[in-house]
Design a protein around this motif. Structure first.
Motif, PDB file in Angstrom:
ATOM      1  N   THR A 169       0.837  -1.191   0.000  1.00 38.47           N
ATOM      2  CA  THR A 169       0.000   0.000   0.000  1.00 38.47           C
ATOM      3  C   THR A 169       0.872   1.241   0.000  1.00 38.47           C
ATOM      4  O   THR A 169       2.049   1.197   0.312  1.00 38.47           O
ATOM      5  N   GLY A 170       0.271   2.376  -0.363  1.00 41.05           N
ATOM      6  CA  GLY A 170       0.994   3.629  -0.369  1.00 41.05           C
ATOM      7  C   GLY A 170       1.278   4.121   1.031  1.00 41.05           C
ATOM      8  O   GLY A 170       0.818   3.561   2.027  1.00 41.05           O
ATOM      9  N   ALA A 171       2.038   5.204   1.098  1.00 42.17           N
ATOM     10  CA  ALA A 171       2.473   5.713   2.399  1.00 42.17           C
ATOM     11  C   ALA A 171       1.298   6.133   3.275  1.00 42.17           C
ATOM     12  O   ALA A 171       1.329   5.968   4.489  1.00 42.17           O
ATOM     13  N   SER A 172       0.253   6.694   2.673  1.00 44.89           N
ATOM     14  CA  SER A 172      -0.881   7.169   3.457  1.00 44.89           C
ATOM     15  C   SER A 172      -2.172   6.456   3.107  1.00 44.89           C
ATOM     16  O   SER A 172      -3.193   6.657   3.763  1.00 44.89           O
ATOM     17  N   ASP A 173      -2.155   5.626   2.089  1.00 40.01           N
ATOM     18  CA  ASP A 173      -3.349   4.909   1.652  1.00 40.01           C
ATOM     19  C   ASP A 173      -3.169   3.432   1.972  1.00 40.01           C
ATOM     20  O   ASP A 173      -2.650   2.662   1.180  1.00 40.01           O
ATOM     21  N   TYR A 174      -3.601   3.031   3.165  1.00 37.21           N
ATOM     22  CA  TYR A 174      -3.412   1.653   3.588  1.00 37.21           C
ATOM     23  C   TYR A 174      -4.564   1.221   4.486  1.00 37.21           C
ATOM     24  O   TYR A 174      -5.301   2.040   5.032  1.00 37.21           O
ATOM     25  N   LEU A 175      -4.717  -0.082   4.609  1.00 44.42           N
ATOM     26  CA  LEU A 175      -5.683  -0.656   5.530  1.00 44.42           C
ATOM     27  C   LEU A 175      -4.933  -1.256   6.712  1.00 44.42           C
ATOM     28  O   LEU A 175      -3.728  -1.457   6.656  1.00 44.42           O
ATOM     29  N   VAL A 176      -5.664  -1.543   7.773  1.00 47.45           N
ATOM     30  CA  VAL A 176      -5.072  -2.142   8.959  1.00 47.45           C
ATOM     31  C   VAL A 176      -5.875  -3.388   9.320  1.00 47.45           C
ATOM     32  O   VAL A 176      -7.081  -3.299   9.598  1.00 47.45           O
ATOM     33  N   ASP A 177      -5.227  -4.536   9.281  1.00 47.63           N
ATOM     34  CA  ASP A 177      -5.855  -5.765   9.766  1.00 47.63           C
ATOM     35  C   ASP A 177      -5.829  -5.742  11.297  1.00 47.63           C
ATOM     36  O   ASP A 177      -4.790  -5.458  11.893  1.00 47.63           O
ATOM     37  N   HIS A 178      -6.960  -6.031  11.922  1.00 49.26           N
ATOM     38  CA  HIS A 178      -6.994  -5.973  13.386  1.00 49.26           C
ATOM     39  C   HIS A 178      -8.093  -6.876  13.925  1.00 49.26           C
ATOM     40  O   HIS A 178      -9.042  -7.231  13.218  1.00 49.26           O
ATOM     41  N   THR A 179      -7.964  -7.246  15.185  1.00 49.17           N
ATOM     42  CA  THR A 179      -9.018  -7.995  15.848  1.00 49.17           C
ATOM     43  C   THR A 179     -10.255  -7.117  15.971  1.00 49.17           C
ATOM     44  O   THR A 179     -10.156  -5.905  16.165  1.00 49.17           O
ATOM     45  N   SER A 180     -11.404  -7.741  15.854  1.00 49.42           N
ATOM     46  CA  SER A 180     -12.663  -7.007  15.978  1.00 49.42           C
ATOM     47  C   SER A 180     -13.428  -7.572  17.169  1.00 49.42           C
ATOM     48  O   SER A 180     -14.292  -8.436  17.034  1.00 49.42           O
ATOM     49  N   ILE A 181     -13.074  -7.089  18.344  1.00 50.20           N
ATOM     50  CA  ILE A 181     -13.656  -7.558  19.598  1.00 50.20           C
ATOM     51  C   ILE A 181     -13.965  -6.346  20.475  1.00 50.20           C
ATOM     52  O   ILE A 181     -13.149  -5.433  20.595  1.00 50.20           O
ATOM     53  N   ILE A 182     -15.143  -6.341  21.060  1.00 45.95           N
ATOM     54  CA  ILE A 182     -15.530  -5.277  21.981  1.00 45.95           C
ATOM     55  C   ILE A 182     -15.385  -5.803  23.405  1.00 45.95           C
ATOM     56  O   ILE A 182     -15.999  -6.805  23.769  1.00 45.95           O
ATOM     57  N   TYR A 183     -14.548  -5.136  24.205  1.00 53.83           N
ATOM     58  CA  TYR A 183     -14.317  -5.560  25.582  1.00 53.83           C
ATOM     59  C   TYR A 183     -15.266  -4.839  26.530  1.00 53.83           C
ATOM     60  O   TYR A 183     -15.556  -3.649  26.369  1.00 53.83           O
ATOM     61  N   LEU A 184     -15.701  -5.553  27.548  1.00 53.60           N
ATOM     62  CA  LEU A 184     -16.429  -4.947  28.659  1.00 53.60           C
ATOM     63  C   LEU A 184     -15.581  -5.125  29.905  1.00 53.60           C
ATOM     64  O   LEU A 184     -15.307  -6.253  30.328  1.00 53.60           O
ATOM     65  N   MET A 185     -15.134  -4.011  30.464  1.00 59.95           N
ATOM     66  CA  MET A 185     -14.318  -4.016  31.672  1.00 59.95           C
ATOM     67  C   MET A 185     -15.173  -3.529  32.842  1.00 59.95           C
ATOM     68  O   MET A 185     -16.030  -2.647  32.679  1.00 59.95           O
ATOM     69  N   ASP A 186     -14.957  -4.082  34.025  1.00 60.28           N
ATOM     70  CA  ASP A 186     -15.783  -3.697  35.169  1.00 60.28           C
ATOM     71  C   ASP A 186     -15.322  -2.374  35.769  1.00 60.28           C
ATOM     72  O   ASP A 186     -14.399  -1.722  35.264  1.00 60.28           O
TER      73      ASP A 186
END
Length: 213
Positions: A169-186
């Motif tokens: 990808t280009g210097a500013s045109d890129y995607l990011v692979d990442h986990t898709s999880i929503i955490y619930l913290m107490d």
């Protein structure tokens, strides 16, 4: 990874549907997350006990109004945390909309106990003003958090979040692979539960209502 076609190469006769590619990527990064959480630790009685010991901890970030914030600013609140980035084409908007819809479905007294947070994994592009403009599209309680690359990397490690730029990808045109999880913290900042990709707003609202006193 699906490679780009180079000039002069024969035309592809078939390609994987984009939805299938997205599902494969999400399954892969989620598997990496699970391995990261479970690896290198002695067995616990339940997976939740493992997660409670491994996920969460101190952090220092920058809020959308340029304030420095830490986990202490949310003491007593149930942090509902999603890690993503504003340039995300589909997964992040979908999950943030799910979170926002769920928040509107729970009783007011429980809603008041929740601090919904959107933490960027792309601090190079997601500055505080960018985050402020983006979170306003979803929910008036949603707080956007960014920081330096080091601060974001520290929190990713603390919360066992996987994220990396895609290749080619280009210097500013890129995607990011990442986990898709929503955490619930107490209210003490300890792991309470999480919501996997694909959780419906109704399921999330029911669980939040049940877990938050």
């Amino acid at each position: 990874m699906v490679k780009r076609q180079t000039p002069g190469s024969p035309e592809r006769k078939f390609s994987l549907p984009l939805g299938l590619i997205a599902a494969i990527v999400l399954a892969t990064v989620t598997a990496i997350w699970l391995i990261s959480v479970m690896a290198g630790r002695p067995p616990a009685n339940t997976a939740q006990e493992n997660a409670r010991a491994l996920i969460g901890g101190p952090f220092t970030l920058i809020a959308e109004d340029n304030r420095t914030v830490t986990e202490k600013d949310f003491a007593g609140k149930y942090m509902l945390i999603y890690f993503g980035y504003t340039f995300c084409p589909d997964v992040c908007p979908t999950e943030l909309q799910t979170m926002s819809t769920a928040l509107d479905m729970i009783p007011q007294d429980k809603l008041d106990k929740i601090a919904p947070l959107f933490v960027t994994v792309d601090p190079e592009r997601d500055t505080a003003p960018v985050m402020k403009q983006y979170v306003a599209l979803f929910h008036d309680r949603l707080i956007g958090l960014t920081g330096t690359i080091e601060q974001i990397n520290d929190m990713k490690k603390t919360y066992r979040v996987f994220a990396e730029k895609t290749e080619d990808t280009g210097a500013s045109d890129y995607l990011v692979d990442h986990t898709s999880i929503i955490y619930l913290m107490d209210g003490n900042g300890e792991y309470l539960s999480h919501f996997s990709y694909g959780t419906t707003p109704e399921e999330m609202a029911e669980k939040l209502t049940r877990l938050i006193p």
